[in-house]
Each structure stands twice: as structure tokens, then as C-alpha cells.
Write an enzyme that holds these catalytic residues in place. Structure first.
Site, mmCIF file in Angstrom:
data_model
loop_
_atom_site.group_PDB
_atom_site.id
_atom_site.type_symbol
_atom_site.label_atom_id
_atom_site.label_comp_id
_atom_site.label_asym_id
_atom_site.label_seq_id
_atom_site.Cartn_x
_atom_site.Cartn_y
_atom_site.Cartn_z
ATOM 1 N N SER A 92 -14.045 2.020 14.418
ATOM 2 C CA SER A 92 -15.083 3.051 14.485
ATOM 3 C C SER A 92 -15.959 2.903 15.729
ATOM 4 O O SER A 92 -16.063 1.821 16.315
ATOM 5 C CB SER A 92 -15.983 2.981 13.244
ATOM 6 O OG SER A 92 -15.220 2.910 12.078
HETATM 7 N N1 SAH Z 1 -13.892 -0.393 9.352
HETATM 8 C C1 SAH Z 1 -12.788 -0.373 10.284
HETATM 9 C C2 SAH Z 1 -12.309 1.026 10.626
HETATM 10 C C3 SAH Z 1 -11.783 1.756 9.447
HETATM 11 S S1 SAH Z 1 -10.482 2.911 9.780
HETATM 12 C C4 SAH Z 1 -13.118 -1.164 11.552
HETATM 13 O O1 SAH Z 1 -14.248 -1.626 11.711
HETATM 14 O O2 SAH Z 1 -12.211 -1.345 12.375
HETATM 15 C C5 SAH Z 1 -10.094 3.220 8.079
HETATM 16 C C6 SAH Z 1 -9.228 2.165 7.444
HETATM 17 O O3 SAH Z 1 -9.125 2.485 6.060
HETATM 18 C C7 SAH Z 1 -7.816 2.130 7.992
HETATM 19 O O4 SAH Z 1 -7.489 0.844 8.417
HETATM 20 C C8 SAH Z 1 -6.965 2.559 6.801
HETATM 21 O O5 SAH Z 1 -5.695 1.938 6.754
HETATM 22 C C9 SAH Z 1 -7.843 2.122 5.635
HETATM 23 N N2 SAH Z 1 -7.554 2.819 4.366
HETATM 24 C C10 SAH Z 1 -7.208 4.123 4.163
HETATM 25 N N3 SAH Z 1 -7.038 4.368 2.859
HETATM 26 C C11 SAH Z 1 -7.280 3.187 2.192
HETATM 27 C C12 SAH Z 1 -7.251 2.799 0.826
HETATM 28 N N4 SAH Z 1 -6.953 3.651 -0.161
HETATM 29 N N5 SAH Z 1 -7.563 1.519 0.521
HETATM 30 C C13 SAH Z 1 -7.866 0.622 1.504
HETATM 31 N N6 SAH Z 1 -7.904 0.938 2.809
HETATM 32 C C14 SAH Z 1 -7.615 2.198 3.158
#
Ligand code: SAH
Length: 223
Positions: free
Chosen positions: A70
């Protein structure tokens, strides 16, 4: 454990680091614990090596599995909305690179972070371990169900777009707790939303429009 890094003032990204901190200040981020966390967490260790020169620019960047780390200003805004205290236990849904988890781990007592891609979860866990974070636990799981073994949590943060907050997450939030999530259609913009669990029920406050990758169902079968 909270970690102390001493960035080399001669390092070639020292100026970019200082500029990013200034950008966060200009955007109204005031919490000293949060500003300190941004100073301490080495974002260059969380981005893809190909994007290293952009690590301290205020923008989201691609990571593996088609996901993103992000934008720092959004990480700051979401974390400030959490009203995070050093005694708190936090659940993050969407580990991605582990960067936001590290910011949370600099401030809070304990962080559990859930990721549906095993590859991302393993890379993030290894990175956090090398950096010395012993208070952050990375778990491969579908975040929609939360993580009952460590519940209840003082704070919950969803870092992927949801049409609505999965009800299981409110069940795992402590009374007086706060949950922050981007709520809205996954392919469009979402509204960063803060939910406070009070004695009178849930108090909702909409903040700013944001764009996140979607929260998907289940644990990924590949990768
Ligand atoms: N917080 C992260 C960025 C998040 S991007 C950072 O600091 O880098 C969103 C993430 O959520 C992705 O890695 C994606 O794979 C994950 N995601 C999506 N759906 C999900 C689910 N149902 N359970 C767990 N993770 C999930």
C-alpha cells in the site's frame, strides 16, 4: 519486540526518507508513535528489488502474486484511524509484503496478520523475522473468518477491499474496539471506513476514497 533501526544519514535514500516523513506530516499525520514507526521500518526491505529506488516515494508498488504494497500515506491514515496503543493486540487481514504489519508491530503489543497466498505469507514472515519482529505472527488463512485462536482483538484492519465487513470479524473485536477497512466495490474505488464497537452498537465513520485489491474467498490453491 519493537525494533530500532538507525538509518545511515549518508545513505542515498536519506533525502527520500525525510521527504516522505514530511509528506505524511503535511497530510495531517500527527501521532508521534506513528511517525516514529515510519522512521523505523525500512520500506526498501519490503518492496520488490526492481522497485527499490521507489521505496520511499509515496505510492503503492507491485509485489508478487499480482498484489500491492500500500501507499505509505494510506498506511498512515488507516493506522491513525485505528487509535493504536502500545498495549493493543491487532489483527490484520492481508499481509502482502508485511510492511503494514511491521508499522503496526512497532506500536502495538501483538500483531496477527493473515494472508491467503502461502508464497507471500512465507516471504513476509521471513522478512519480519530477519528484521527482528518477534511480536508479529503471519498465518496462511482466509481472513474472512478472522483468527479465533488469538481473539478478541483490540483493533482489526482489513487491507483489501470488501463490499461489507465479514461478520466474523466483529465477533472477534473487543468491546470498545475499532475496525478499519476499505468498503466498496472491489473493481472501483472504496471508502475507507472506521467502525467503533461501543456499548450502543457499531458507530461508523466514512473517511476518504481509496483503491485496494479485493479480498478474495478461500486460501489460494496455487502459489
Ligand atoms: N498490507 C499489505 C498490502 C495488502 S494487499 C502490505 O503492507 O504490503 C492485500 C493483500 O490481501 C494481498 O496480499 C492479498 O493476497 C490478501 N488477501 C486477499 N484476500 C484475502 C483473504 N480472504 N484472506 C487473507 N488475505 C487476503
Amino acid at each position: 519486540m519493537r525494533v530500532t533501526f538507525v538509518p545511515d544519514p549518508e545513505a542515498d535514500d536519506a533525502l527520500e526518507r525525510a521527504e516522505l516523513l514530511l509528506t505524511l506530516r503535511k497530510r495531517g499525520i500527527r501521532d508521534p508513535l506513528l511517525m516514529r514507526a515510519f522512521e523505523q521500518v525500512p520500506r526498501e526491505r519490503f518492496v520488490d528489488p526492481a522497485c527499490r529506488s521507489l521505496a520511499w516515494v509515496d505510492q503503492a508498488l507491485p509485489i508478487s502474486c499480482g498484489q500491492t504494497i500500500s501507499q505509505p500515506a494510506v498506511v498512515a491514515l488507516m493506522t491513525e484511524a485505528l487509535d493504536l496503543k502500545p498495549s493493543h493486540s491487532v489483527l490484520e487481514i492481508g499481509t502482502g509484503s508485511g510492511y503494514h504489519a511491521a508499522i503496526l508491530g512497532q506500536i502495538a503489543e501483538r500483531v496477527v496478520t493473515l494472508e491467503r497466498f502461502r508464497t507471500l505469507a512465507q516471504a513476509a514472515a521471513e522478512r519480519l523475522r530477519r528484521l527482528g519482529y518477534t511480536n508479529i505472527e503471519v498465518v496462511v488463512a482466509d481472513g474472512s473468518a478472522g483468527y479465533a485462536p488469538r481473539a478478541p482483538y483490540d483493533r482489526i484492519i482489513i487491507t483489501a477491499a470488501v463490499n461489507e465487513v465479514p461478520p466474523a470479524l466483529f465477533d472477534q473485536l473487543r468491546q470498545g474496539g475499532v475496525l478499519v477497512a476499505p468498503v466498496g466495490p472491489p473493481q472501483d474505488t472504496q471508502m475507507l471506513t472506521r467502525f467503533a464497537l461501543t456499548a450502543d452498537g457499531i458507530v461508523k465513520r466514512e473517511m476518504v476514497p481509496v483503491r485496494f485489491v479485493p479480498l478474495l474467498k478461500g486460501v489460494a490453491q496455487v502459489l
